[in-house]
Design a protein around this motif. Structure first.
Motif, mmCIF file in Angstrom:
data_model
loop_
_atom_site.group_PDB
_atom_site.id
_atom_site.type_symbol
_atom_site.label_atom_id
_atom_site.label_comp_id
_atom_site.label_asym_id
_atom_site.label_seq_id
_atom_site.Cartn_x
_atom_site.Cartn_y
_atom_site.Cartn_z
ATOM 1 N N LEU A 283 48.388 67.450 88.000
ATOM 2 C CA LEU A 283 48.024 65.995 87.865
ATOM 3 C C LEU A 283 48.185 65.178 89.027
ATOM 4 O O LEU A 283 47.285 64.460 89.774
ATOM 5 N N LEU B 8 52.746 58.466 87.868
ATOM 6 C CA LEU B 8 53.450 59.784 87.936
ATOM 7 C C LEU B 8 53.810 60.096 89.488
ATOM 8 O O LEU B 8 54.841 60.739 89.901
ATOM 9 N N HIS C 149 56.666 63.826 80.941
ATOM 10 C CA HIS C 149 56.615 65.106 80.441
ATOM 11 C C HIS C 149 57.430 65.342 79.311
ATOM 12 O O HIS C 149 58.611 64.739 79.073
ATOM 13 N N ARG D 3 60.415 59.567 93.528
ATOM 14 C CA ARG D 3 61.723 59.343 93.019
ATOM 15 C C ARG D 3 62.290 60.707 92.738
ATOM 16 O O ARG D 3 63.511 61.117 93.383
ATOM 17 N N ASP D 4 61.568 61.528 92.063
ATOM 18 C CA ASP D 4 62.367 62.719 91.590
ATOM 19 C C ASP D 4 62.585 63.891 92.709
ATOM 20 O O ASP D 4 63.639 64.058 92.931
ATOM 21 N N GLY E 100 56.853 58.383 90.134
ATOM 22 C CA GLY E 100 57.955 59.294 89.505
ATOM 23 C C GLY E 100 58.422 60.555 90.479
ATOM 24 O O GLY E 100 59.306 60.953 90.675
ATOM 25 N N LEU E 101 57.393 61.076 90.868
ATOM 26 C CA LEU E 101 57.441 62.216 91.625
ATOM 27 C C LEU E 101 58.175 61.732 93.090
ATOM 28 O O LEU E 101 58.954 62.384 93.352
ATOM 29 N N SER F 282 54.637 83.804 83.449
ATOM 30 C CA SER F 282 54.027 82.342 83.637
ATOM 31 C C SER F 282 52.381 82.474 83.817
ATOM 32 O O SER F 282 51.751 81.578 83.414
ATOM 33 N N TRP G 253 60.015 59.490 83.896
ATOM 34 C CA TRP G 253 59.456 59.365 85.219
ATOM 35 C C TRP G 253 57.944 60.168 85.150
ATOM 36 O O TRP G 253 57.057 59.642 85.701
ATOM 37 N N LEU G 254 58.049 61.399 84.651
ATOM 38 C CA LEU G 254 56.683 62.175 84.842
ATOM 39 C C LEU G 254 55.978 62.357 83.549
ATOM 40 O O LEU G 254 55.058 62.995 83.504
ATOM 41 N N ALA H 16 53.416 67.127 88.779
ATOM 42 C CA ALA H 16 53.597 66.730 87.640
ATOM 43 C C ALA H 16 52.396 67.401 86.648
ATOM 44 O O ALA H 16 51.167 67.339 87.046
ATOM 45 N N ILE H 17 52.833 68.124 85.519
ATOM 46 C CA ILE H 17 51.758 68.613 84.859
ATOM 47 C C ILE H 17 52.567 68.573 83.208
ATOM 48 O O ILE H 17 53.335 68.078 83.243
ATOM 49 N N PRO I 117 51.033 63.624 79.662
ATOM 50 C CA PRO I 117 51.837 62.747 80.612
ATOM 51 C C PRO I 117 51.128 61.276 80.685
ATOM 52 O O PRO I 117 51.720 60.320 80.720
ATOM 53 N N THR J 85 54.917 73.651 81.314
ATOM 54 C CA THR J 85 55.923 74.224 82.364
ATOM 55 C C THR J 85 55.354 74.619 83.585
ATOM 56 O O THR J 85 56.014 74.418 84.668
ATOM 57 N N TYR J 86 54.501 75.729 83.326
ATOM 58 C CA TYR J 86 53.913 76.523 84.349
ATOM 59 C C TYR J 86 52.354 76.304 84.582
ATOM 60 O O TYR J 86 51.695 76.147 83.366
ATOM 61 N N ARG K 117 66.774 58.473 83.008
ATOM 62 C CA ARG K 117 65.287 58.967 83.194
ATOM 63 C C ARG K 117 64.856 60.036 82.026
ATOM 64 O O ARG K 117 63.749 60.141 81.566
ATOM 65 N N LYS L 210 57.040 69.249 94.166
ATOM 66 C CA LYS L 210 57.131 69.423 92.948
ATOM 67 C C LYS L 210 55.768 68.967 92.243
ATOM 68 O O LYS L 210 55.297 67.997 93.169
ATOM 69 N N ALA M 272 56.976 79.350 78.711
ATOM 70 C CA ALA M 272 58.058 78.535 79.105
ATOM 71 C C ALA M 272 58.005 77.305 78.082
ATOM 72 O O ALA M 272 58.993 76.487 78.105
ATOM 73 N N ASP M 273 56.966 77.257 77.389
ATOM 74 C CA ASP M 273 56.840 76.061 76.535
ATOM 75 C C ASP M 273 57.617 76.296 75.134
ATOM 76 O O ASP M 273 57.341 75.425 74.272
ATOM 77 N N TRP N 93 46.823 73.146 87.068
ATOM 78 C CA TRP N 93 46.489 72.364 88.127
ATOM 79 C C TRP N 93 47.339 71.038 88.119
ATOM 80 O O TRP N 93 47.277 70.554 87.155
#
Lengths: 895, 310
Positions: B225, B296, A763, B302-303, B299-300, A132, A760-761, B215-216, A882, B219-220, A572, B213, A827-828, B223
């Motif tokens: 959000l 976000l 994404h 809740r997640d 959402g986080l 990553s 939710w996020l 939120a971005i 997002p 995937t990896y 979700r 977690k 990973a994307d 920085w």
């Protein structure tokens, strides 16, 4: 003095506390370790410190004191590591610039995995997490997944594999030398002084303070003769010094007076009536060019807006009046929407770079370029030199994607500094220059109206594009909508909107992805309203024979047949499937020549063409090998030198179709010549007669120039013929001015994307990508697959992540680092199915056309349609970040 | 980029800076944003993790993020700390970046990171992001500077009531170390020459669980959000304790006390979590471009809490 051990060899470390490890490594001649982002994001500089992968671009050199360092040159020095073999076999690389970093990380992962898990196969998720910290701009991720998984499972513990890419071994061992790696004796480092204001007139430029600094060998002005600055980062002067540190000190010493002028930044501000004008009438010729071809007919200007340019309109007035009527009547089938695409930076991992050296009256320039031969011609013309006195060299090029197609400032600065300093000079852009002033695909606003007829045909289409071209002109987006989906009337209008931002440049299928983003969403919307299957509707509206076959393939995909009703989900996570179509022109370059020779019993193919990661060497080697029953590695391919027979530029997806046909001609000639000069016939019953004859042949050489294509079958026409007489005129101009021919048959792509939206996020993840391509026969099948995969992931970047961010008043580019300009990571990368339909180009000698551009055109629109399918809301602006997703889900405008 | 700077800068000698892993410092030094010479401290302190009899950990400031991310006892006792360490930066950066350095790192604001733009953190008089492009700015506007605090570990440590000891002060809370967000010239309250020595974590509570977690967009390796570290103690299906610390939304990491209070004693199920998540944004003051961060953040909440309630 402290020391470290580099690949087993004791090495002194500098006392300078600012020295970074990467500089110690590279200055020591180990150039396999690459500097790309300089901020720890991309991983290209990764080395092992006591066996642990770390980024050498951020680590103080002193941190390695007493420790053991392993660079890419130290991996597999006594026999290739299984990871290196797997990368070679799976073609887990393209341009190769990121490859050493990936190999280092993957070997550490592999060795740890094998020590604890034996030959179990790691999952995609495990591999992605481990890698990553690495980025690949070509998008070789698919091959990397396969390579790492299979190396871990022990499949590459044995003998060295045969790589489908000819130069793969040099790239996985760090031996491949790129322009930035060139180090002549006495070479100086050049740095460019750039403006930090967006609009100003410069007076009183004084270079003397820089010249007075010890270690400075040359200072040259780079201001245009009007002394104007039109964007932040515009060049003012350049310095060559003994090292970068001294050069930076010297440019800071240069003095001048900027007389600030009102500046205007971006598409919306520059269109206002009271906006300051960036190019007065007399200065318009100074603007850059964002297109690959020559400019068309003269176009009018009003303030900062250049246009309308509408040569490809067809009954524009009729289109307008039908659309107005439908609007007035509230016709529910009328699709009208304004779309926005964002600025996409090429972000090649090797920066723009040139190393110039005068050897007597001979100028030798290494350039990270997409056009060896043309660069030589242009440099010769600019400096009044005969062609044979200019040698352009590019053995390996770390990505280009359209940004390295012309002779750029890095080359001009390097040449002028080398001439002034009487010493070799290297100029390599830093990452911020690369992500701000090195070109980009312009953002655009796209206003579209589409009207189906009551019989379900496409009646009228209107597309007006305003492109955010910065200090450049010649965007072509809307016009491209003429060459697909015939309609009764089309109004297609392009505008350039100039402002005080750096000039845009050609980028992989320039206006194609923006055009597709608008048009393919509108077609999708029409299908929804007409309640017909979107693939079925395209099959009805689109007459191209290549795409007809691709639609059948797409319609048969399980993911398409099993998709849920659009917008029917409420949880979700919501999944959706979208389809989109793309095309590109089939182009080839006249005069492209290939020499085939036998030298010392070995076959040698030569052409002044470059390999920017696209696989040109392999395409030539495969073609020759096949004709002589040899293996590709039996063929020596010489490219990357301008003194070889003239070859095409790597732009417009034209290389394969330009070099394979003359190679085939040369093969016939060489066969005849071998037979003619043979002292004896091969042994009767020999199973390798050509191999024997080549080995026994005297040194001979033949060459051939790109021939015309054969007669295409009925109905197979050049794409431009869709545009009637203007299309033909455009074709003639391209041939005359740019030596490019638009051939018959249309390279095509149909993509189906399955996405998952986390509501939710905000994404979006592309789960599965299916790309169908009609590009004729595959000259190098595995490399074609790599290109297809790379095009998809670059399209995913365009759709989901990538955008240039600017300060709206000062014009500074804020996304000048790879942390803030976000290209996709491993990973994307979705799971990918590639379908090649190899028919349609039998009239082309060899049957192959280019893939690079067509493969990326429909990706963003297929993703947009998939998101619409998943959440029932159509997002009209990329990237689908997002912030935009959560705003759309709440019915709110995003910022 | 080599940029012409025409305005004369104050000529005072820039203050030297401590350098541990150097992952933040080297980049600022290369770009010219930071001019101070480095003082290497990588051999000047502890990188050890020690445990007292109660099961509380003391982490040396020079412990690497990778050590914290992979230490089995940290993962068992403070899963939110381990998960936060696993989630930040890239594997190669985590190998050399230290906990102390993560807390003392400078802002990631793209105006701050350009050498040719002045800002409040560089002795300028205004915040160019506030009037300009603040897409990644704060959604809780607590001070003149609109950059969120960059330290992921600070948010995690806030959730755990960790305290920080420097060579001059002891038992500083995270708020004591980073301030309340109203000070904009610095990213922390450390005086010139003051060095973080260790970070103390209270012993974990019986039965507590935690998660993290961010939120971005990818995937990896991005920085955040918005990011969230959460601890809970659930007994008999009800929240006995909820601790939420959010990053990416304010000039300092924030405790989401309104949500914590709203969930206290409530059933640990998605309905009560969804209801309480709405309170996560109480006190928020988004900028024109940052309203999305509040979505976000909810959402986080809740997640992360739903996963902890499973």
């Amino acid at each position: 003095m402290t020391t470290t051990t580099v690949n087993g060899k004791p090495t002194a470390l500098p006392d300078d506390p600012d020295a970074l490890l990467i500089d110690v490594i590279r200055d020591g001649g180990l150039t396999g370790t690459k500097l790309v982002c300089g901020s720890g994001v991309c991983g290209a500089c990764t080395v092992l410190l006591d066996g642990t992968p770390i980024v050498s671009c951020l680590l103080p050199a002193q941190a390695a004191a007493g420790k053991s360092l392993t660079t890419i040159e130290g991996i597999g020095s006594t026999g290739l590591h299984p990871v290196q073999k797997a990368f070679m076999a799976h073609d887990a690389l393209q341009c190769g610039f990121c490859t050493p970093g990936f190999i280092i990380e993957a070997t550490a992962f592999h060795d740890g995995w094998r020590a604890t898990k034996g030959t179990a196969t790691p999952s995609r998720e495990e591999i992605a997490a481990a890698l990553s910290g690495h980025l690949c701009r070509c998008g070789a991720y698919e091959g990397i997944y396969r390579a790492v998984a299979e190396a871990c499972s022990g499949r590459f513990d044995g003998s060295d594999p045969i790589a489908p890419r000819l130069e793969a071994r040099d790239k996985v061992t760090g031996l491949a030398r790129y322009t930035v790696d060139i180090q002549h004796d006495g070479q100086l480092e050049g740095v460019i002084l750039r403006a930090h204001v967006a609009h100003a007139k410069i007076t009183g430029l004084d270079l003397a303070p820089a010249r007075a600094i010890p270690g400075v060998a040359a200072v040259v002005p780079l201001l245009d003769d009007d002394n104007m600055i039109r964007f932040v980062g515009a060049p003012i002067a350049a310095v060559a010094a003994k090292d970068r540190h001294t050069a930076l000190k010297a440019i800071a010493a240069i003095t001048f007076k900027p007389e600030p002028l009102p500046a205007v930044i971006g598409l919306d501000a520059a269109r206002r009536d009271d906006a300051p004008v960036v190019f007065e009438k007399k200065d318009r010729k100074r603007a850059g060019n964002v297109s690959e071809g020559a400019g068309g007919a003269p176009v009018s200007w009003k303030g900062n807006v250049r246009g309308p340019s509408a040569p490809f309109s067809q009954k524009a007035k009729q289109a307008k009046s039908w659309l107005a009527e439908a609007r007035q009547q509230g016709n529910p089938l009328l699709v009208e929407e304004t779309f926005r695409v964002s600025t996409q930076q090429h972000a090649s991992l090797e920066p723009h770079a040139a190393v110039a050296k005068f050897d007597g009256d001979q100028l030798i320039v290494h350039i990270s370029t997409q056009a060896i031969h043309e660069s030589m011609e242009k440099i010769a013309k600019r400096y009044g030199l005969p062609h044979d006195k200019v040698r352009v060299i590019a053995d390996h090029v770390g990505g280009g994607f359209g940004s390295k197609g012309s002779v750029g400032l890095e080359t001009i600065a390097a040449i002028e500094l080398a001439r002034a300093a009487k010493a070799p000079v290297r100029v390599a852009f830093d990452r911020e220059e690369e992500l701000s002033v090195a070109g980009y695909r312009p953002a655009a606003e796209l206003k579209l109206s589409l009207l189906p007829s009551t019989e379900g045909r496409l009646k009228a289409l209107s597309l007006t594009a305003h492109a955010d071209t910065g200090a450049a002109v010649n965007s072509l987006i809307a016009g491209l909508a003429r060459l697909i989906y015939p309609a009764e009337a089309k109004e297609l209008v392009d505008f350039d909107v100039l402002s005080n931002l750096p000039p845009g440049a050609p980028f992989r299928g320039p206006g194609g992805p923006p055009m597709s983003f608008a048009l393919e969403q509108a077609v999708d919307e029409a299908a929804l309203r007409m309640k017909v299957d979107p693939i079925h509707l395209r099959k009805q509206w689109d007459t191209d024979p290549n795409r007809q076959r691709l639609y059948d393939w797409a319609a048969g995909l399980d993911v398409w047949k099993n998709r849920k009703p659009a917008g029917s989900q409420t949880g979700r996570y919501r999944r959706g499937v979208g389809v989109a179509t793309g095309y590109w022109l089939y182009l080839w370059q006249t005069g492209s020549s290939v020499e085939l020779a036998i030298k010392g019993g070995r076959i040698v193919a030569s052409c002044a063409v470059q390999d920017i990661g696209t696989g040109t060497r392999s395409v030539i080697a495969n073609t020759v090998a096949k004709a002589f029953d040899l293996e590709p590695q039996d063929v020596e391919v010489r490219i990357g030198r301008s003194n070889l027979p003239p070859g095409p530029g790597s732009g417009g997806s034209r290389v394969t179709a330009s070099v394979v046909p003359p190679t085939l001609l040369a093969i016939d000639k060489l066969k005849a010549e071998i037979k003619r000069t043979a002292s004896r016939a091969p042994a009767p019953g020999s199973n390798a007669p050509w191999r024997e004859m080549i080995a026994a042949s005297p040194d001979i050489a033949v060459s051939a120039k790109r021939q015309e294509d054969g007669e295409p079958p009925p109905g197979v026409r050049p794409a431009l013929h869709e545009a009637g007489i203007m299309g033909r005129v455009f074709g003639w101009v391209l041939r005359l001015m740019n030596h490019m021919v638009v051939g018959a048959g249309v390279p095509s792509s149909v993509q189906v994307m399955e996405v998952e939206v986390d509501t939710w996020l905000g994404h979006v993840r592309v789960l599965n990508a299916y790309t169908g391509l009609a590009i004729g026969k595959l000259a190098a099948p595995m490399l074609a697959r790599s290109q297809a995969a790379g095009a998809v992931i670059q399209g995913i970047g365009y759709a989901l992540y990538e955008t240039r961010e600017t300060d709206p008043s000062s014009g500074h580019i804020l996304s000048g680092s790879m942390e803030d300009y976000r290209i996709p990571g491993i990973a994307d990368m979705p799971k990918l199915e590639v379908h090649f339909d190899e028919a349609g180009f039998e009239h082309v000698p060899g049957g192959s056309v280019g893939i690079g551009e067509v493969a990326t055109v429909p990706t963003s629109s297929a993703i947009a349609n998939a998101i619409r399918d998943a959440i029932g809301v159509r997002l009209t602006e990329i990237p689908f970040r997002p912030d935009r997703l959560v705003a759309a889900l709440k019915g709110r405008d995003a910022a | 980029m080599s940029v012409a700077v025409t305005t004369a800068k104050p000529t005072a000698k820039p203050a030297p800076e401590f350098r541990a892993g150097g992952t933040d410092f080297s980049e600022r030094r290369r770009s010219g944003v930071s001019q101070g010479a480095p003082i290497d401290i990588s051999a000047a302190g502890s990188k050890a993790i020690t445990w007292d009899a109660d099961g509380a950990a003391l982490i040396g400031a020079l412990a690497t993020i990778a050590t914290i991310a992979t230490d089995a006892r940290i993962a068992a006792a403070y899963p939110g700390i381990a998960a936060s360490a696993q989630g930040l930066a890239t594997p190669q950066v985590r190998q050399v970046a230290t906990l102390g350095g993560n807390l003392a790192q400078r802002s990631r604001c793209w105006y701050f990171r350009r050498a040719d733009i002045d800002c409040l953190k560089k002795s300028g008089s205004t915040c160019p992001a506030r009037s300009g492009n603040h897409l990644y700015g704060v959604a809780f506007d607590l001070g003149p500077c609109v950059a969120p605090h960059p330290s992921t570990m600070a948010a995690a440590l806030l959730a755990y009531d960790a305290t920080v000891t420097t060579d001059r002060r002891s038992a500083l809370t995270i708020a004591g170390l980073l301030g309340d967000g109203s000070v904009s010239h610095a990213d922390h309250t450390l005086a010139a020459g003051e060095m973080i020595e260790s970070i103390a974590l209270p012993a974990p509570l019986a039965g507590e669980r935690a998660s993290y977690k961010r939120a971005i967009s990818r995937t990896y390796a991005e920085w955040p959000l918005v990011e969230l570290c959460a601890r809970v103690v659930i007994a008999d299906g009800r929240f006995q304790l909820v601790r939420l610390a959010a990053g990416g939304v304010a000039p300092v990491p924030l405790r989401l006390t309104a949500t914590e209070v709203a969930l206290s004693g409530k059933a640990a199920n998605s309905a009560s979590i969804a209801e309480a998540a709405k309170a996560a944004t109480s006190g928020a003051k988004p900028l024109p471009m940052t309203a999305y961060k509040l979505d976000l953040l909810q959402g986080l909440v809740r997640d992360v809490l739903e996963r902890l309630s499973d």
